[in-house]
Design a protein around this motif. Structure first.
Motif, PDB file in Angstrom:
ATOM      1  N   PHE A 196       7.192  -6.829 -18.983  1.00 51.56           N
ATOM      2  CA  PHE A 196       6.482  -7.475 -20.094  1.00 51.56           C
ATOM      3  C   PHE A 196       6.346  -8.981 -19.886  1.00 51.56           C
ATOM      4  N   ASN A 197       7.421  -9.656 -19.488  1.00 51.70           N
ATOM      5  CA  ASN A 197       7.360 -11.105 -19.300  1.00 51.70           C
ATOM      6  C   ASN A 197       6.407 -11.481 -18.171  1.00 51.70           C
ATOM      7  N   ASN A 198       6.380 -10.667 -17.109  1.00 54.09           N
ATOM      8  CA  ASN A 198       5.439 -10.921 -16.019  1.00 54.09           C
ATOM      9  C   ASN A 198       4.003 -10.730 -16.497  1.00 54.09           C
ATOM     10  N   PHE A 199       3.803  -9.737 -17.356  1.00 58.91           N
ATOM     11  CA  PHE A 199       2.464  -9.469 -17.879  1.00 58.91           C
ATOM     12  C   PHE A 199       1.966 -10.660 -18.688  1.00 58.91           C
ATOM     13  N   ILE A 200       2.852 -11.261 -19.482  1.00 58.76           N
ATOM     14  CA  ILE A 200       2.476 -12.446 -20.261  1.00 58.76           C
ATOM     15  C   ILE A 200       2.060 -13.581 -19.328  1.00 58.76           C
ATOM     16  N   ASP A 201       2.846 -13.800 -18.275  1.00 59.26           N
ATOM     17  CA  ASP A 201       2.509 -14.869 -17.330  1.00 59.26           C
ATOM     18  C   ASP A 201       1.179 -14.595 -16.634  1.00 59.26           C
ATOM     19  N   ILE A 202       0.905 -13.319 -16.354  1.00 58.02           N
ATOM     20  CA  ILE A 202      -0.342 -12.952 -15.673  1.00 58.02           C
ATOM     21  C   ILE A 202      -1.552 -13.233 -16.557  1.00 58.02           C
ATOM     22  N   ILE A 203      -1.495 -12.794 -17.823  1.00 58.29           N
ATOM     23  CA  ILE A 203      -2.676 -12.961 -18.686  1.00 58.29           C
ATOM     24  C   ILE A 203      -2.860 -14.421 -19.113  1.00 58.29           C
ATOM     25  N   GLN A 204      -1.801 -15.219 -18.979  1.00 55.17           N
ATOM     26  CA  GLN A 204      -1.921 -16.641 -19.285  1.00 55.17           C
ATOM     27  C   GLN A 204      -2.262 -17.460 -18.040  1.00 55.17           C
ATOM     28  N   GLY A 205      -2.343 -16.782 -16.900  1.00 54.95           N
ATOM     29  CA  GLY A 205      -2.683 -17.476 -15.656  1.00 54.95           C
ATOM     30  C   GLY A 205      -1.537 -18.243 -15.037  1.00 54.95           C
ATOM     31  N   LYS A 206      -0.316 -17.999 -15.487  1.00 55.80           N
ATOM     32  CA  LYS A 206       0.850 -18.698 -14.951  1.00 55.80           C
ATOM     33  C   LYS A 206       1.397 -18.037 -13.690  1.00 55.80           C
ATOM     34  N   GLU A 207       1.026 -16.782 -13.489  1.00 53.65           N
ATOM     35  CA  GLU A 207       1.506 -16.057 -12.311  1.00 53.65           C
ATOM     36  C   GLU A 207       0.309 -15.452 -11.576  1.00 53.65           C
ATOM     37  N   ILE A 208       0.223 -15.742 -10.296  1.00 51.40           N
ATOM     38  CA  ILE A 208      -0.852 -15.213  -9.466  1.00 51.40           C
ATOM     39  C   ILE A 208      -0.308 -14.023  -8.679  1.00 51.40           C
ATOM     40  N   VAL A 209      -0.923 -12.880  -8.887  1.00 45.17           N
ATOM     41  CA  VAL A 209      -0.479 -11.663  -8.225  1.00 45.17           C
ATOM     42  C   VAL A 209      -1.403 -11.358  -7.048  1.00 45.17           C
ATOM     43  N   LYS A 210      -0.826 -11.112  -5.906  1.00 46.12           N
ATOM     44  CA  LYS A 210      -1.615 -10.786  -4.720  1.00 46.12           C
ATOM     45  C   LYS A 210      -2.163  -9.368  -4.858  1.00 46.12           C
ATOM     46  N   PRO A 211      -3.477  -9.180  -4.702  1.00 46.05           N
ATOM     47  CA  PRO A 211      -4.070  -7.842  -4.829  1.00 46.05           C
ATOM     48  C   PRO A 211      -3.497  -6.868  -3.803  1.00 46.05           C
ATOM     49  N   PHE A 212      -3.409  -5.630  -4.208  1.00 46.79           N
ATOM     50  CA  PHE A 212      -2.953  -4.563  -3.317  1.00 46.79           C
ATOM     51  C   PHE A 212      -3.946  -4.435  -2.164  1.00 46.79           C
ATOM     52  N   GLU A 213      -3.448  -4.418  -0.953  1.00 47.52           N
ATOM     53  CA  GLU A 213      -4.334  -4.373   0.217  1.00 47.52           C
ATOM     54  C   GLU A 213      -4.959  -2.996   0.357  1.00 47.52           C
ATOM     55  N   LYS A 214      -6.283  -2.978   0.349  1.00 46.57           N
ATOM     56  CA  LYS A 214      -7.010  -1.711   0.429  1.00 46.57           C
ATOM     57  C   LYS A 214      -7.834  -1.677   1.707  1.00 46.57           C
ATOM     58  N   LYS A 215      -7.807  -0.538   2.366  1.00 45.79           N
ATOM     59  CA  LYS A 215      -8.606  -0.374   3.579  1.00 45.79           C
ATOM     60  C   LYS A 215      -9.939   0.254   3.207  1.00 45.79           C
ATOM     61  N   VAL A 216     -11.022  -0.395   3.608  1.00 46.68           N
ATOM     62  CA  VAL A 216     -12.365   0.107   3.316  1.00 46.68           C
ATOM     63  C   VAL A 216     -13.056   0.444   4.631  1.00 46.68           C
ATOM     64  N   SER A 217     -13.581   1.657   4.716  1.00 51.08           N
ATOM     65  CA  SER A 217     -14.267   2.099   5.929  1.00 51.08           C
ATOM     66  C   SER A 217     -15.659   2.608   5.569  1.00 51.08           C
ATOM     67  N   THR A 218     -16.603   2.379   6.457  1.00 52.71           N
ATOM     68  CA  THR A 218     -17.955   2.902   6.289  1.00 52.71           C
ATOM     69  C   THR A 218     -18.164   4.015   7.311  1.00 52.71           C
ATOM     70  N   ILE A 219     -18.564   5.180   6.831  1.00 51.28           N
ATOM     71  CA  ILE A 219     -18.724   6.333   7.717  1.00 51.28           C
ATOM     72  C   ILE A 219     -20.118   6.930   7.572  1.00 51.28           C
ATOM     73  N   LYS A 220     -20.497   7.716   8.568  1.00 54.45           N
ATOM     74  CA  LYS A 220     -21.804   8.366   8.559  1.00 54.45           C
ATOM     75  C   LYS A 220     -21.715   9.883   8.655  1.00 54.45           C
ATOM     76  N   SER A 221     -20.498  10.380   8.820  1.00 51.54           N
ATOM     77  CA  SER A 221     -20.357  11.834   8.942  1.00 51.54           C
ATOM     78  C   SER A 221     -18.963  12.252   8.510  1.00 51.54           C
ATOM     79  N   VAL A 222     -18.799  13.549   8.278  1.00 49.30           N
ATOM     80  CA  VAL A 222     -17.498  14.095   7.899  1.00 49.30           C
ATOM     81  C   VAL A 222     -16.509  13.931   9.046  1.00 49.30           C
ATOM     82  N   ASN A 223     -16.985  14.085  10.274  1.00 49.32           N
ATOM     83  CA  ASN A 223     -16.100  13.945  11.432  1.00 49.32           C
ATOM     84  C   ASN A 223     -15.505  12.550  11.515  1.00 49.32           C
ATOM     85  N   GLU A 224     -16.312  11.540  11.206  1.00 50.75           N
ATOM     86  CA  GLU A 224     -15.794  10.172  11.201  1.00 50.75           C
ATOM     87  C   GLU A 224     -14.708  10.015  10.140  1.00 50.75           C
ATOM     88  N   LEU A 225     -14.924  10.639   8.986  1.00 48.33           N
ATOM     89  CA  LEU A 225     -13.927  10.607   7.917  1.00 48.33           C
ATOM     90  C   LEU A 225     -12.623  11.250   8.375  1.00 48.33           C
TER      91      LEU A 225
END
Length: 243
Positions: free
Chosen positions: A76-105
């Motif tokens: 809860f306390n972290n949430f307050i800091d987040i919505i007030q801009g006092k705490e910067i949270v690093k986004p979860f690292e997501k892997k994005v891929s572009t594919i053209k076929s099921v085999n590539e997937l």
């Protein structure tokens, strides 16, 4: 001696999220106000889909399933800091891929040990979509939003229509039961001659007829088969509805 058990009360999943989670969102709103957060900011948190199961628990994000537990909930306390801009949270690292076929997937999934294990044992379910959909909440989840504060929507189309107001989404908006469609005929009429064969044969012989006209054309055996099938189908549908 028979013991009469008290009736079981099931939650009404036909309610919108805002009603079904009203008490839990009220917990969050009340605690934010008590912590000195402005009324508007507290309402933004509620409108964004955050809630608390109890006033001493964590802040949960209804946008994400339990698999995102560590990204979708906050102290809860972290949430307050987040919505007030006092705490910067690093986004979860997501892997994005572009594919053209099921085999590539499949090639990409096989590079991940867990996904590869699921592929080998047939326990991986993958849902794809042709376009990407995003939404921007008043208070986005900082661990899963992009740099613009937008969050990718990987949800069925049945919920995408609530993109403008996810608080209005129905908790369990189910598609039509399969037992109300022709797809279930082979199961419902199991043991009888295929209803598709009967329908095709009768159409070729008599053309288009309605059930009330069947006494003119059909033999008693076929009439009884149709009546039994209709009764059975109604019984199955009624049983499913009552459960």
């Amino acid at each position: 001696m028979k013991v009469k058990l008290p009736p079981r009360h099931y939650p009404d999943f036909n309610q919108p999220f805002s009603e079904h989670y009203f008490d839990r969102q009220k917990n969050l709103y009340k605690k934010l106000i008590e912590a000195g957060i402005s009324d508007q900011k507290a309402k933004d948190a509620v409108k964004s889909g955050y809630y608390m199961n109890n006033v001493d628990g964590n802040v949960l994000d209804s946008f994400y399933a339990p698999m995102w537990a560590f990204e979708g909930q906050f102290n809860f306390n972290n949430f307050i800091d987040i919505i007030q801009g006092k705490e910067i949270v690093k986004p979860f690292e997501k892997k994005v891929s572009t594919i053209k076929s099921v085999n590539e997937l499949l090639d990409i999934l096989k590079t991940d040990p867990h996904s590869n294990h699921c592929l080998e044992y047939g326990s991986l379910s993958f849902r794809g979509q042709r376009d990407e959909y995003f939404t921007k909440r008043p208070i986005p989840n900082p661990t899963l939003a992009n740099k613009d504060g937008r969050e990718r929507l990987i949800i069925p189309n049945i919920y995408r229509k609530y993109k403008g107001d996810f608080q209005a989404r129905i908790m369990d908006e189910r598609p039509n039961e399969i037992f109300g469609t022709l797809l279930a005929d082979d199961l419902i009429y199991y043991g009888m001659e295929s209803p598709h064969i009967i329908s095709e044969r009768n159409f070729k012989k008599y053309g288009h007829i309605q059930f009330q006209n069947c006494k003119i054309f059909l033999s008693q055996k076929i009439k009884n088969t149709i009546k039994d099938g209709v009764k059975l189908k109604c019984k199955v549908q009624c049983t499913l509805t009552s459960q």
